[in-house]
Design a protein around this motif. Structure first.
Motif, PDB file in Angstrom:
ATOM      1  N   TYR A  27       0.840  -1.200   0.000  1.00 13.66           N
ATOM      2  CA  TYR A  27       0.000   0.000   0.000  1.00 13.66           C
ATOM      3  C   TYR A  27       0.882   1.259   0.000  1.00 13.66           C
ATOM      4  O   TYR A  27       0.623   2.203  -0.751  1.00 13.66           O
ATOM      5  N   GLU A  85      -5.472  -1.657   2.716  1.00 13.39           N
ATOM      6  CA  GLU A  85      -6.413  -2.663   2.216  1.00 13.39           C
ATOM      7  C   GLU A  85      -6.888  -2.425   0.793  1.00 13.39           C
ATOM      8  O   GLU A  85      -7.001  -3.362   0.012  1.00 13.39           O
ATOM      9  N   LYS A  86      -7.193  -1.154   0.450  1.00 11.53           N
ATOM     10  CA  LYS A  86      -7.858  -0.919  -0.824  1.00 11.53           C
ATOM     11  C   LYS A  86      -7.647   0.505  -1.318  1.00 11.53           C
ATOM     12  O   LYS A  86      -7.666   1.446  -0.526  1.00 11.53           O
ATOM     13  N   SER A 110      -6.632  -4.150  -4.410  1.00  9.83           N
ATOM     14  CA  SER A 110      -6.795  -4.702  -3.066  1.00  9.83           C
ATOM     15  C   SER A 110      -5.476  -5.305  -2.614  1.00  9.83           C
ATOM     16  O   SER A 110      -4.686  -5.804  -3.423  1.00  9.83           O
ATOM     17  N   GLU A 112      -4.511  -7.892   0.207  1.00 10.05           N
ATOM     18  CA  GLU A 112      -5.012  -8.852   1.189  1.00 10.05           C
ATOM     19  C   GLU A 112      -3.861  -9.593   1.859  1.00 10.05           C
ATOM     20  O   GLU A 112      -2.973 -10.112   1.177  1.00 10.05           O
TER      21      GLU A 112
END
Length: 158
Positions: A27, A85-86, A110, A112
């Motif tokens: 991220y 996360e997203k 995403s 995960e």
């Protein structure tokens, strides 16, 4: 490592990889301009500019530079941001929710957790089937795949 995921619709392209790094690192490589510059464009292209206002409604400008010096600016707006996360963004708008001249795609990323690794999935939805076909012919799978490998190399150093 390549992991498969099927498109949900005829206007979607999907890329999934298992990256040997935690979701927060993957991220961060998408949201830290200096990190994004290191991997975003498939080599030999470079990314000299990355301006990211990572929040819903925040604008982004990422510029890819070709070896001949030509540049391709990519403007967009973040639609959804869930830290680690997203990320969802689109080129349908530019800064301040101004509609773009030719919307092409919306990207849903995403990140995960898979036991310390990250299942990284990029779902790219296009406005038309023709846009999806154009993106495939441009080399979506090869280019985004190469960028995913470059992303994995950057996060391995974090």
């Amino acid at each position: 490592m390549t992991v498969s995921a099927a498109p949900l619709a005829d206007r979607e392209l999907v890329l999934t990889r298992l990256i040997d790094a935690s979701p927060d690192k993957v991220y961060r490589a998408w949201t830290d301009p200096e990190l994004l510059k290191q991997w975003f464009a498939p080599a030999p292209l470079t990314t000299p500019v990355a301006e990211l206002d990572v929040r819903p409604g925040g604008a982004s400008l990422v510029v890819m530079r070709f070896p001949d010096g030509n540049e391709m600016p990519c403007r967009g707006v973040y639609l959804e941001v869930v830290e680690n996360e997203k990320l969802v963004f689109t080129d349908a708008y530019t800064s301040a929710w101004e509609p773009s001249g030719k919307p092409f795609m919306t990207v849903a990323l995403s990140f995960e957790d898979e036991g310390g690794k990250t299942r990284y999935t990029a779902r790219v939805q296009h406005w038309t089937v023709e846009d999806r076909e154009t993106h495939e012919k441009m080399g979506f799978h090869t280019g985004w795949g190469q960028c995913a490998e470059q992303l994995a190399a950057v996060v391995a150093r974090l």
